[in-house]
Design a protein around this motif. Structure first.
Motif, PDB file in Angstrom:
ATOM      1  N   GLN A  19       6.244   7.968  -2.859  1.00 50.71           N
ATOM      2  CA  GLN A  19       7.432   7.219  -3.274  1.00 50.71           C
ATOM      3  C   GLN A  19       7.725   6.058  -2.342  1.00 50.71           C
ATOM      4  O   GLN A  19       8.780   5.425  -2.462  1.00 50.71           O
ATOM      5  N   VAL A  20       6.805   5.770  -1.423  1.00 49.89           N
ATOM      6  CA  VAL A  20       7.015   4.705  -0.438  1.00 49.89           C
ATOM      7  C   VAL A  20       5.849   3.730  -0.496  1.00 49.89           C
ATOM      8  O   VAL A  20       4.683   4.127  -0.424  1.00 49.89           O
ATOM      9  N   ILE A  21       6.168   2.441  -0.637  1.00 46.66           N
ATOM     10  CA  ILE A  21       5.173   1.371  -0.583  1.00 46.66           C
ATOM     11  C   ILE A  21       5.433   0.547   0.674  1.00 46.66           C
ATOM     12  O   ILE A  21       6.571   0.166   0.966  1.00 46.66           O
ATOM     13  N   VAL A  22       4.365   0.283   1.414  1.00 42.22           N
ATOM     14  CA  VAL A  22       4.469  -0.507   2.650  1.00 42.22           C
ATOM     15  C   VAL A  22       3.831  -1.864   2.398  1.00 42.22           C
ATOM     16  O   VAL A  22       2.644  -1.958   2.077  1.00 42.22           O
ATOM     17  N   GLN A  60      -4.307   8.652   4.572  1.00 42.32           N
ATOM     18  CA  GLN A  60      -5.675   9.137   4.450  1.00 42.32           C
ATOM     19  C   GLN A  60      -6.705   8.204   5.075  1.00 42.32           C
ATOM     20  O   GLN A  60      -7.885   8.522   5.097  1.00 42.32           O
ATOM     21  N   GLU A  61      -6.266   7.038   5.540  1.00 42.77           N
ATOM     22  CA  GLU A  61      -7.195   6.124   6.180  1.00 42.77           C
ATOM     23  C   GLU A  61      -7.681   6.729   7.491  1.00 42.77           C
ATOM     24  O   GLU A  61      -6.944   7.427   8.192  1.00 42.77           O
ATOM     25  N   ILE A  82       9.688  -1.688   3.745  1.00 40.35           N
ATOM     26  CA  ILE A  82       9.553  -0.380   3.115  1.00 40.35           C
ATOM     27  C   ILE A  82      10.213  -0.440   1.740  1.00 40.35           C
ATOM     28  O   ILE A  82      11.402  -0.762   1.629  1.00 40.35           O
ATOM     29  N   THR A  83       9.444  -0.149   0.708  1.00 41.72           N
ATOM     30  CA  THR A  83       9.981  -0.112  -0.653  1.00 41.72           C
ATOM     31  C   THR A  83      10.075   1.333  -1.106  1.00 41.72           C
ATOM     32  O   THR A  83       9.099   2.084  -1.028  1.00 41.72           O
ATOM     33  N   THR A 117       0.841  -1.190   0.000  1.00 39.15           N
ATOM     34  CA  THR A 117       0.000   0.000   0.000  1.00 39.15           C
ATOM     35  C   THR A 117       0.875   1.237   0.000  1.00 39.15           C
ATOM     36  O   THR A 117       1.858   1.311   0.745  1.00 39.15           O
ATOM     37  N   SER A 118       0.515   2.198  -0.813  1.00 41.31           N
ATOM     38  CA  SER A 118       1.230   3.462  -0.825  1.00 41.31           C
ATOM     39  C   SER A 118       1.081   4.154   0.533  1.00 41.31           C
ATOM     40  O   SER A 118       0.001   4.178   1.119  1.00 41.31           O
ATOM     41  N   TYR A 119       2.171   4.724   1.033  1.00 39.07           N
ATOM     42  CA  TYR A 119       2.097   5.476   2.289  1.00 39.07           C
ATOM     43  C   TYR A 119       1.144   6.664   2.154  1.00 39.07           C
ATOM     44  O   TYR A 119       0.459   7.034   3.105  1.00 39.07           O
TER      45      TYR A 119
END
Length: 399
Positions: free
Chosen positions: A292-295, A202-203, A301-302, A195-197
């Motif tokens: 720019q961060v995917i969790v 926004q959750e 952390i990608t 999931t994108s950071y």
């Protein structure tokens, strides 16, 4: 000869914000109107890259030209360079517009062929600069980045350097590069699950989980900054950052002089403070922010989009991340409380050295000013730009 009114046009964001193409123009592009402008990137005083969406939300890349002769020349060259029938080009001379769909591009010549694949989905296309598309193949989902051929060697080296670095740390990973085709300007990477950071922020649920992830992102950024400097990384110190800001201010002076007059006074103290000190060098992402961060599910952390790898002051990356968090609050995507908690968690994870703390305020102000310039070129975003500028001089979020 064209009428003199068409030989040299002036860029107007308001007049280009919504296009109502004729039925013939819609048929020629295979897109249904109206076309709504989403983003604009000035390239010079005579050329602006554009991104429209049609009634179905499909992307319509384009360009604006001040000069009718240049518009005609680029349109002809783009048609000749884009072979597949799915690549289409039209001009709207009265508005100085070139619209190009299906990968039509005289510089990114491999793009049209890739988009002829029915499984391909265009994610972004900044004409003559770069494009990203999603592709389904025998190995699953991949993302293909298309750049100019003279850029591909440096970008491939940057990706290789970050892959090697990621293998030495458990702080972050980077997308796996599957293929580099230098002759075509292509980098193919495997899709990353997670999931994108940006989306996580926004959750509605706060919870300790988000703050733990944010601290982890701070640690990942610090690990990047502490890594050995990569030869592929370009220098980006205070002088280069000043150059970026001055370039954006120059675009505003040319295209939006009234906005330039409002923002220019903020620049003087920022540029002086940037030049006054240097706390580097460190290996930088240089475009580090929430998108720019995917969790992943197991919380790895990608880091994405490694094209801008640079060597400079670590406060630049940290300030860019904090500045974008502040932007989300201004956009109404993040509450003030969530902004404060996320910023505090990022700094807690990063644990900035005294020298980074000292430089963080000026780089945060530089980020605010740069984003104010960027958002001045987006329809309906002038209030966002104004509010960003109004925060210049305040402490960075989380401090």
């Amino acid at each position: 000869m064209l009428p003199i009114a068409f030989t040299m046009l002036k860029f107007s964001l308001a007049s280009l914000a919504v296009l109502h193409p004729t039925p013939g123009q819609q048929e020629a592009l295979g897109r249904r109107g109206p076309f709504r402008l989403r983003r604009a990137w000035p390239r010079s005083g005579r050329n602006v890259s554009l991104e429209y969406t049609d009634a179905r939300g499909q992307l319509i890349p384009g360009q604006w030209f001040a000069d009718a002769d240049q518009l005609r020349e680029v349109a002809n060259e783009t048609r000749l360079a884009s072979r597949p029938a799915t690549a289409r080009v039209i001009t709207i001379p009265g508005d100085g517009l070139l619209l190009q769909v299906g990968g039509a591009d005289r510089r990114l010549t491999a793009l049209a062929g890739l988009l002829a694949d029915p499984t391909a989905q265009l994610i972004s296309h900044r004409p003559e600069r770069r494009a990203v598309l999603r592709l389904l193949n025998g190995q699953g989902v991949s993302y293909v980045k298309v750049v100019r051929r003279d850029d591909i060697g440096r970008l491939a080296a940057a990706n290789e350097a970050l892959s090697a670095l990621a293998s030495l740390t458990n702080a972050f990973v980077v997308p796996q590069v599957q293929e580099v085709v230098e002759a075509s300007g292509l980098i193919v990477v495997r899709a990353v699950s997670g999931t994108s950071y940006f989306q996580m922020l926004q959750e509605t649920e706060e919870g300790a989980s988000l703050l733990r992830v944010t601290e982890q992102i701070g640690r990942a950024l610090r690990a990047l900054h502490q890594a050995e400097l990569a030869p592929a990384a370009r220098p980006h110190g205070p002088a280069e950052e000043i150059g970026v800001i001055n370039k954006w201010l120059g675009h505003l002076q040319c295209h939006m002089p009234q906005v330039h007059a409002r923002l220019q006074p903020y620049a003087r103290s920022i540029l002086w403070a940037l030049e006054a000190e240097y706390s580097g060098p460190a290996l930088l992402h240089r475009d580090f922010y929430d998108k720019q961060v995917i969790v992943g599910k197991a919380r790895p952390i990608t880091l994405l989009d490694l094209d801008t790898l640079a060597v400079g002051e670590p406060a630049l990356d940290l300030a860019n991340a904090l500045g974008h968090l502040e932007l989300r609050e201004i956009q109404g995507r993040l509450s003030g409380e969530r902004l404060a908690r996320a910023a505090e968690a990022l700094l807690r994870g990063y644990q900035p050295h005294t020298s980074v703390h000292r430089r963080l305020p000026v780089y945060t102000d530089a980020t605010r000013l740069r984003l104010a310039c960027v958002y001045s070129f987006r329809p309906g975003q002038h209030e966002v730009a104004s509010r960003l500028a109004s925060r210049i001089g305040r402490p960075p979020p989380g401090q």
